[in-house]
Motif scaffolding. Structure first.
Motif, PDB file in Angstrom:
ATOM      1  N   PRO A  95      -9.925  -4.294   3.101  1.00 13.88           N
ATOM      2  CA  PRO A  95     -10.449  -5.784   3.157  1.00 13.88           C
ATOM      3  C   PRO A  95      -9.459  -6.716   2.519  1.00 13.88           C
ATOM      4  CG  PRO A  95     -11.920  -4.070   2.802  1.00 13.88           C
ATOM      5  CD  PRO A  95     -10.780  -3.393   2.475  1.00 13.88           C
ATOM      6  N   GLY A  96      -9.095  -7.650   3.356  1.00 13.98           N
ATOM      7  CA  GLY A  96      -8.164  -8.799   2.708  1.00 13.98           C
ATOM      8  C   GLY A  96      -6.975  -8.639   2.667  1.00 13.98           C
ATOM      9  N   ILE A  97      -6.328  -7.495   3.148  1.00 15.85           N
ATOM     10  CA  ILE A  97      -5.044  -7.151   3.128  1.00 15.85           C
ATOM     11  C   ILE A  97      -4.494  -7.182   4.559  1.00 15.85           C
ATOM     12  CG2 ILE A  97      -3.162  -5.464   2.691  1.00 15.85           C
ATOM     13  CD1 ILE A  97      -4.547  -6.583   0.240  1.00 15.85           C
ATOM     14  N   LYS A  98      -3.891  -8.196   4.908  1.00 20.71           N
ATOM     15  CA  LYS A  98      -3.216  -8.491   6.278  1.00 20.71           C
ATOM     16  C   LYS A  98      -1.870  -7.956   6.408  1.00 20.71           C
ATOM     17  CE  LYS A  98      -3.901 -12.299   8.326  1.00 20.71           C
ATOM     18  NZ  LYS A  98      -3.806 -13.723   8.891  1.00 20.71           N
ATOM     19  N   PHE A  99      -0.980  -7.775   5.511  1.00 17.49           N
ATOM     20  CA  PHE A  99       0.440  -7.441   5.603  1.00 17.49           C
ATOM     21  C   PHE A  99       0.746  -6.161   4.751  1.00 17.49           C
ATOM     22  CE2 PHE A  99       0.156 -12.276   5.830  1.00 17.49           C
ATOM     23  CZ  PHE A  99       0.541 -11.967   7.211  1.00 17.49           C
ATOM     24  N   CYS A 100       1.786  -5.416   5.468  1.00 11.05           N
ATOM     25  CA  CYS A 100       2.424  -4.255   4.623  1.00 11.05           C
ATOM     26  C   CYS A 100       3.170  -4.733   3.407  1.00 11.05           C
ATOM     27  CB  CYS A 100       3.124  -3.329   5.596  1.00 11.05           C
ATOM     28  SG  CYS A 100       4.383  -4.112   6.141  1.00 11.05           S
ATOM     29  N   GLY A 101       3.415  -3.920   2.884  1.00 12.20           N
ATOM     30  CA  GLY A 101       4.596  -4.251   1.512  1.00 12.20           C
ATOM     31  C   GLY A 101       5.675  -4.985   1.767  1.00 12.20           C
ATOM     32  N   PRO A 102       6.589  -4.435   2.640  1.00 14.40           N
ATOM     33  CA  PRO A 102       7.798  -5.044   3.183  1.00 14.40           C
ATOM     34  C   PRO A 102       7.602  -6.518   3.733  1.00 14.40           C
ATOM     35  CG  PRO A 102       7.973  -2.656   3.639  1.00 14.40           C
ATOM     36  CD  PRO A 102       6.385  -3.053   3.246  1.00 14.40           C
ATOM     37  N   CYS A 103       6.552  -6.647   4.549  1.00 15.67           N
ATOM     38  CA  CYS A 103       6.072  -7.744   5.045  1.00 15.67           C
ATOM     39  C   CYS A 103       5.796  -8.949   4.227  1.00 15.67           C
ATOM     40  CB  CYS A 103       5.337  -7.561   6.249  1.00 15.67           C
ATOM     41  SG  CYS A 103       6.319  -6.943   7.867  1.00 15.67           S
ATOM     42  N   SER A 104       5.061  -8.485   3.220  1.00 12.36           N
ATOM     43  CA  SER A 104       4.355  -9.427   2.270  1.00 12.36           C
ATOM     44  C   SER A 104       5.425  -9.868   1.459  1.00 12.36           C
ATOM     45  CB  SER A 104       3.548  -8.679   1.256  1.00 12.36           C
ATOM     46  OG  SER A 104       2.298  -7.825   1.989  1.00 12.36           O
ATOM     47  N   ARG A 105       6.571  -9.164   1.146  1.00 16.83           N
ATOM     48  CA  ARG A 105       7.764  -9.353   0.490  1.00 16.83           C
ATOM     49  C   ARG A 105       8.643 -10.436   1.028  1.00 16.83           C
ATOM     50  NH1 ARG A 105       7.070  -4.065  -1.515  1.00 16.83           N
ATOM     51  NH2 ARG A 105       8.501  -3.387   0.026  1.00 16.83           N
ATOM     52  N   LYS A 106       8.792 -10.358   2.400  1.00 16.33           N
ATOM     53  CA  LYS A 106       9.671 -10.765   3.144  1.00 16.33           C
ATOM     54  C   LYS A 106       9.244 -10.647   4.653  1.00 16.33           C
ATOM     55  CE  LYS A 106      14.638 -11.309   4.534  1.00 16.33           C
ATOM     56  NZ  LYS A 106      15.937 -10.745   4.349  1.00 16.33           N
TER      57      LYS A 106
END
Length: 240
Positions: free
Chosen positions: A58-69
């Motif tokens: 819940p509340g997490i929309k993006f994976c790690g790589p997409c969150s970073r860039k």
């Protein structure tokens, strides 16, 4: 007349499952047993690149790589995991002249990518270099794009992008080599610049592995003024 011809053809050459070749009721389909073996990609997944999450967060929309860039495209979705169940289907279309499979695969992609299709102005396939196209005789991405266009009624621009460099096959390279290999491989076909500017383009390819080819293609479209670039592939590699 078309229904009669189809009926006669089915009597002569009975429809077969795209995977196991068992008898089915309609060409371009997969039998129930093979269908159950396929691993379709569904929620929960990254809102940007479409990578499936192992569990709901819940509340997490993006994976790690997409969150970073953020990737150069807006959203990417794929119908299937590229695994033991789907590999022969995908490579059969890509390397073994099984072009008759494209229509069935396009149905899967159109179903998974329904929301992307709603906002699409033009469909565009990832291109092959002219020498590789001459050798293979067809572009599998273009066949998938045509099937999706036929289903959705969306217009297609086959040559929106051009592949100016005949790069080595991506399958033989690691992640860094893939990125370098296609970094400057694609250019815009200038005769379509006015069509693309301010529009939402749906980019079609067969498989997303590292994303290098998709990223390079999407970046060219964005630099040409596309408002949004979404991506739809038949399969994608999911690690782990």
């Amino acid at each position: 007349m078309k229904k009669l011809l189809t009926y006669i053809l089915n009597l002569i050459l009975p429809p077969q499952c795209l995977s196991c070749k068992s008898a089915i009721d309609q060409n371009g389909n997969i039998c129930a047993r093979c269908w159950r073996a396929l691993n379709f990609i569904s929620e929960p997944l990254c809102d940007a690149c479409g990578y499936p999450f192992a569990y709901e967060a819940p509340g997490i929309k993006f994976c790690g790589p997409c969150s970073r860039k953020a990737p150069p495209y807006d959203k990417a979705r794929a119908a299937l995991r590229y695994d033991d169940a789907s590999r022969d289907l995908v490579t059969g279309l890509k390397f073994s002249d099984k072009t008759h499979q494209a229509g069935g695969f396009a149905k899967m992609m159109a179903s998974i990518g329904g929301q992307l299709l709603k906002e699409t102005d033009y469909i565009a396939p990832v291109p092959l270099h002219k020498f590789r196209l001459l050798k293979r005789r067809y572009n599998q991405a273009a066949l998938l794009a045509k099937g999706i266009a036929d289903i959705s009624g969306k217009p297609i621009i086959y040559d929106a992008l051009l592949r100016k460099i005949n790069t080595p096959p991506q399958s033989s390279l690691n992640r860094k080599e893939r990125q370098k290999n296609v970094k400057s491989a694609f250019i815009l076909n200038e005769k379509h610049r006015a069509k693309i500017k301010g529009k939402t383009i749906l980019l079609i390819d067969d498989v997303m592995t590292t994303g290098a080819t998709i990223n390079s293609s999407a970046l060219v479209l964005k630099r040409a003024g596309a408002w949004r670039v979404n991506v739809l592939t038949l399969a994608r590699v999911v690690e782990g």
